[in-house]
Design an enzyme around this catalytic site. Structure first.
Site, mmCIF file in Angstrom:
data_model
loop_
_atom_site.group_PDB
_atom_site.id
_atom_site.type_symbol
_atom_site.label_atom_id
_atom_site.label_comp_id
_atom_site.label_asym_id
_atom_site.label_seq_id
_atom_site.Cartn_x
_atom_site.Cartn_y
_atom_site.Cartn_z
ATOM 1 N N ASP A 34 74.241 51.382 35.927
ATOM 2 C CA ASP A 34 73.793 52.218 35.095
ATOM 3 C C ASP A 34 73.049 51.474 34.083
ATOM 4 O O ASP A 34 72.843 51.887 32.894
ATOM 5 C CB ASP A 34 74.747 53.062 34.284
ATOM 6 C CG ASP A 34 75.885 52.133 33.865
ATOM 7 O OD1 ASP A 34 75.659 50.734 33.852
ATOM 8 O OD2 ASP A 34 76.730 52.875 33.174
ATOM 9 N N HIS A 241 54.220 31.293 44.830
ATOM 10 C CA HIS A 241 54.782 32.171 44.169
ATOM 11 C C HIS A 241 56.535 31.793 43.889
ATOM 12 O O HIS A 241 57.321 32.466 43.815
ATOM 13 C CB HIS A 241 55.049 33.655 45.104
ATOM 14 C CG HIS A 241 53.628 34.205 45.306
ATOM 15 N ND1 HIS A 241 53.391 35.170 46.305
ATOM 16 C CD2 HIS A 241 52.580 34.142 44.648
ATOM 17 C CE1 HIS A 241 52.156 35.684 46.078
ATOM 18 N NE2 HIS A 241 51.571 34.866 45.039
ATOM 19 N N ASP A 258 52.564 28.543 35.357
ATOM 20 C CA ASP A 258 51.926 29.778 35.363
ATOM 21 C C ASP A 258 52.413 30.926 34.629
ATOM 22 O O ASP A 258 53.309 31.639 35.302
ATOM 23 C CB ASP A 258 51.393 30.260 36.828
ATOM 24 C CG ASP A 258 50.185 31.479 36.852
ATOM 25 O OD1 ASP A 258 50.288 32.069 36.080
ATOM 26 O OD2 ASP A 258 49.873 31.759 38.048
ATOM 27 N N ASP A 269 47.001 35.581 31.292
ATOM 28 C CA ASP A 269 47.369 34.991 32.682
ATOM 29 C C ASP A 269 46.837 33.458 32.494
ATOM 30 O O ASP A 269 45.672 33.291 32.699
ATOM 31 C CB ASP A 269 46.686 36.029 33.731
ATOM 32 C CG ASP A 269 47.428 35.160 35.125
ATOM 33 O OD1 ASP A 269 47.963 34.023 35.307
ATOM 34 O OD2 ASP A 269 46.633 35.710 36.000
ATOM 35 N N HIS A 352 44.304 30.394 48.125
ATOM 36 C CA HIS A 352 43.852 31.553 47.325
ATOM 37 C C HIS A 352 42.749 31.697 46.802
ATOM 38 O O HIS A 352 41.874 30.700 46.813
ATOM 39 C CB HIS A 352 45.220 31.698 46.163
ATOM 40 C CG HIS A 352 45.109 30.674 45.167
ATOM 41 N ND1 HIS A 352 44.217 30.629 44.142
ATOM 42 C CD2 HIS A 352 45.851 29.493 44.942
ATOM 43 C CE1 HIS A 352 44.452 29.387 43.250
ATOM 44 N NE2 HIS A 352 45.359 28.832 43.727
ATOM 45 N N HIS A 356 40.537 37.162 39.571
ATOM 46 C CA HIS A 356 41.134 38.503 39.695
ATOM 47 C C HIS A 356 40.750 39.324 38.504
ATOM 48 O O HIS A 356 40.759 38.521 37.524
ATOM 49 C CB HIS A 356 42.474 38.807 40.307
ATOM 50 C CG HIS A 356 43.591 38.119 39.360
ATOM 51 N ND1 HIS A 356 43.954 38.510 38.138
ATOM 52 C CD2 HIS A 356 44.138 36.747 39.456
ATOM 53 C CE1 HIS A 356 44.836 37.569 37.464
ATOM 54 N NE2 HIS A 356 44.916 36.551 38.164
ATOM 55 N N HIS A 363 47.001 41.958 37.757
ATOM 56 C CA HIS A 363 45.957 41.850 38.701
ATOM 57 C C HIS A 363 45.460 43.473 38.415
ATOM 58 O O HIS A 363 45.917 44.379 39.131
ATOM 59 C CB HIS A 363 46.591 41.861 40.006
ATOM 60 C CG HIS A 363 47.028 40.635 40.398
ATOM 61 N ND1 HIS A 363 47.579 40.251 41.481
ATOM 62 C CD2 HIS A 363 46.694 39.224 39.769
ATOM 63 C CE1 HIS A 363 47.925 38.967 41.622
ATOM 64 N NE2 HIS A 363 47.425 38.264 40.274
ATOM 65 N N GLU A 416 40.876 30.326 38.422
ATOM 66 C CA GLU A 416 41.882 29.593 38.819
ATOM 67 C C GLU A 416 41.798 29.027 39.803
ATOM 68 O O GLU A 416 42.567 29.324 40.782
ATOM 69 C CB GLU A 416 43.137 30.580 38.446
ATOM 70 C CG GLU A 416 43.009 31.950 39.395
ATOM 71 C CD GLU A 416 44.365 32.668 39.347
ATOM 72 O OE1 GLU A 416 45.327 31.891 39.493
ATOM 73 O OE2 GLU A 416 44.136 33.793 39.049
ATOM 74 N N TYR A 420 46.785 21.985 46.541
ATOM 75 C CA TYR A 420 48.167 22.064 46.703
ATOM 76 C C TYR A 420 48.426 21.307 48.027
ATOM 77 O O TYR A 420 47.870 21.486 49.068
ATOM 78 C CB TYR A 420 48.940 23.381 46.894
ATOM 79 C CG TYR A 420 48.337 24.413 45.932
ATOM 80 C CD1 TYR A 420 49.169 24.636 44.726
ATOM 81 C CD2 TYR A 420 47.211 25.209 46.023
ATOM 82 C CE1 TYR A 420 48.641 25.093 43.658
ATOM 83 C CE2 TYR A 420 46.660 26.000 45.027
ATOM 84 C CZ TYR A 420 47.523 26.091 43.947
ATOM 85 O OH TYR A 420 47.084 27.210 42.847
ATOM 86 N N ARG A 437 46.953 23.698 39.377
ATOM 87 C CA ARG A 437 46.171 24.839 39.431
ATOM 88 C C ARG A 437 45.657 24.880 37.609
ATOM 89 O O ARG A 437 46.555 24.602 37.016
ATOM 90 C CB ARG A 437 46.918 26.017 39.718
ATOM 91 C CG ARG A 437 46.124 27.369 39.388
ATOM 92 C CD ARG A 437 46.519 28.627 39.992
ATOM 93 N NE ARG A 437 47.820 29.091 39.599
ATOM 94 C CZ ARG A 437 48.925 29.073 40.521
ATOM 95 N NH1 ARG A 437 48.843 28.305 41.556
ATOM 96 N NH2 ARG A 437 50.097 29.603 39.996
ATOM 97 N N GLU A 439 44.083 27.840 35.181
ATOM 98 C CA GLU A 439 43.795 29.040 35.129
ATOM 99 C C GLU A 439 43.433 29.366 33.707
ATOM 100 O O GLU A 439 44.250 29.178 32.625
ATOM 101 C CB GLU A 439 44.939 30.108 35.718
ATOM 102 C CG GLU A 439 44.432 31.441 35.485
ATOM 103 C CD GLU A 439 45.666 32.210 36.387
ATOM 104 O OE1 GLU A 439 46.786 32.068 36.349
ATOM 105 O OE2 GLU A 439 45.426 33.343 36.678
HETATM 106 ZN ZN ZN Z 1 46.113 34.675 37.849
HETATM 107 MG MG MG Z 2 48.199 33.260 36.867
#
Ligand code: ZN
Ligand code: MG
Length: 469
Positions: A34, A241, A258, A269, A352, A356, A363, A416, A420, A437, A439
């Protein structure tokens, strides 16, 4: 008129003369047993109302009028769950023409839809909502003999709202700048904490750095993270991810964070990659400098009037040349920069895309391709349609894909680039397990972009400096 009324007017002006648009907010969602997930309103609904309560639906007609269905006042429920605006107050507070209790929507909706032509609602975003609209239309169809006309056409409201949301107004830009400021402070805090803790010989894990970020988000009034934070130490940075987990942050690791906060519904972001102890090693420095150079080239290539893909293309040129220079790719095997780009050899290290849209959603909505010209609209013959089999990966179609979107002033996108390097025979061992990365969030202007996330630096010297204090 407040900004939400203005936006409803702009939506209304794009409807046909006999049309109605219906925009529901998001449902509450159970987490387990709940307990609910923290409530997050629907972005389209919020964009048009600024209203954050669950169980609400907005109707807008072509005359520029709005009707809101919302939770009724209920002292008993309000003691448990908190204040409700209620339909009596809604017209005053939100500038809608009328409001009803959400419990009466099945009674009133058919009356608002009677004798209209098209019903617009967001397709594919609210499970089960199309069923409700069908029920209202069926109710009207039963009254056909009484001369009532039911709507004939369902249209996707996203096609109007996505275009509106793609160009940010001054109100939105200010919130997004504020969100970025908070996120930047959080990144700085995590960097400084990392170096300090290691100087003091404390053992720290990824979640310690996440905690520093969250503390900073919340204490500046952000209501939530904009997306699940990634805090990846060492080799974990090569997992795209990854989340913030339990892995130790060790002396000599690079750490990729990130993470961005949400403020008044708007996402920030930001990604930064830094040495855990505040000093880049030689190979870390080389690879980082390349990603930064790629980002600089992407930023320089971005302005109103160029294609959405311009920053990505600029990035690929720099990265591909850099991968040759650093020995991660070699000319004998992979050819020159053009071959590397054409055959996507860079994808071993950069898998990638560079950008975006960013806005209410991290996104954000909005098409990445130009609307096709009316002349080019022809039915694809099913005899010629290239189908891909179940469980196969769709291959990129070779026939003319639509042109990428042209950037316009007021759009906001991320820039970004990353690299890797997993252990492999083809990569020099010095670069193994480095994931980098960088960004930033870019507000498109006529003559370039304004990076609204740069209160946290990216230059090697600047990062080393702030981590030394
Ligand atoms: Zn991003
Ligand atoms: Mg990001």
């Amino acid at each position: 008129m407040n900004i939400y009324q203005e936006r409803r007017q702009r939506l209304s002006s794009q409807l046909g003369p006999m049309d109605v648009a219906i925009i529901p907010t998001a449902p509450t969602r159970t987490r387990n047993r709940d307990s609910d997930h923290p409530y997050r309103f629907d972005s389209y609904f919020y964009y048009l109302t600024g209203f954050v309560e669950p169980d609400a639906v907005l109707f807008v007609n072509a005359a520029g009028e709005s009707v809101l269905f919302c939770q009724p006042k209920d002292l008993e429920r309000e003691i448990w769950d908190g204040y409700r605006l209620g339909p009596e107050e809604a017209p005053n507070a939100l500038g809608v023409e009328r409001a009803h209790s959400i419990g009466e929507i099945n009674h009133y909706a058919p009356q608002y839809l009677a004798n209209t032509e098209s019903v617009w609602y967001p397709f594919g975003t609210h499970e089960g909502f199309d069923q409700k609209i069908n029920t209202w239309i069926a109710t009207l169809a039963q009254r056909a003999r009484a001369g009532v006309k039911a709507p004939q056409v369902l249209k996707n409201a996203c096609s109007i709202l996505d275009e509106m949301r793609l160009i940010k107004d001054a109100h939105e830009i200010q919130i997004m700048k504020d969100a970025c400021s908070i996120s930047a402070k959080a990144h700085i805090r995590a960097m400084q904490y990392s170096a300090q803790a290691l100087r003091e010989k404390k053992s720290i894990a990824e979640y310690h750095l996440e905690a520093e970020m969250l503390h900073e988000f919340r204490r500046h009034g952000s209501e939530s993270v904009a997306y699940t934070s990634i805090v990846a130490a060492g080799a974990n940075a090569c997992v795209l991810h990854y989340r913030a987990d339990k892995a130790p942050v060790k002396e000599g690791d690079l750490v990729l964070i990130d993470a961005g906060c949400e403020l008044n519904g708007y996402a920030s972001d930001i990604t930064r990659t830094f040495p855990s102890n505040g000093r880049f090693t030689g190979p870390q420095r080389d690879l980082y400098a390349l990603v930064l150079q790629a980002q600089e080239a992407s930023v320089a290539a971005t302005r109103a009037g160029v294609a959405f893909t311009a920053p990505h293309d600029a990035c690929l040129k720099v990265l591909s040349q850099g991968l040759l220079d650093l020995g991660l790719l070699n000319t004998n095997e992979h050819g020159h920069v053009d071959d590397i780009i054409e055959h996507r050899h860079y994808a071993a290290y950069y898998m990638h895309r560079t950008s975006h849209w960013l806005g209410l959603d991290v996104h954000d909505c909005g098409s990445y391709v130009q609307a096709p010209s009316p002349q080019s609209l022809t039915t694809t013959s099913w005899r010629q349609l290239a189908l891909h089999a179940p469980n196969s990966n769709p291959t990129p179609s070779t026939n003319a894909s639509p042109a990428p979107r042209t950037l316009e002033a007021g759009m906001v996108l991320t820039i970004e680039p990353g690299l890797y390097v997993r252990p492999s025979a083809s990569a020099p061992e010095a670069f193994w397990n480095l994931g980098i990365r960088i960004e930033d969030d870019a507000w498109v202007r006529e003559d370039g972009v304004e990076l609204i996330s740069r209160e946290v630096p990216v230059a090697i010297d600047a990062i080393e400096h702030l981590m030394s204090t």
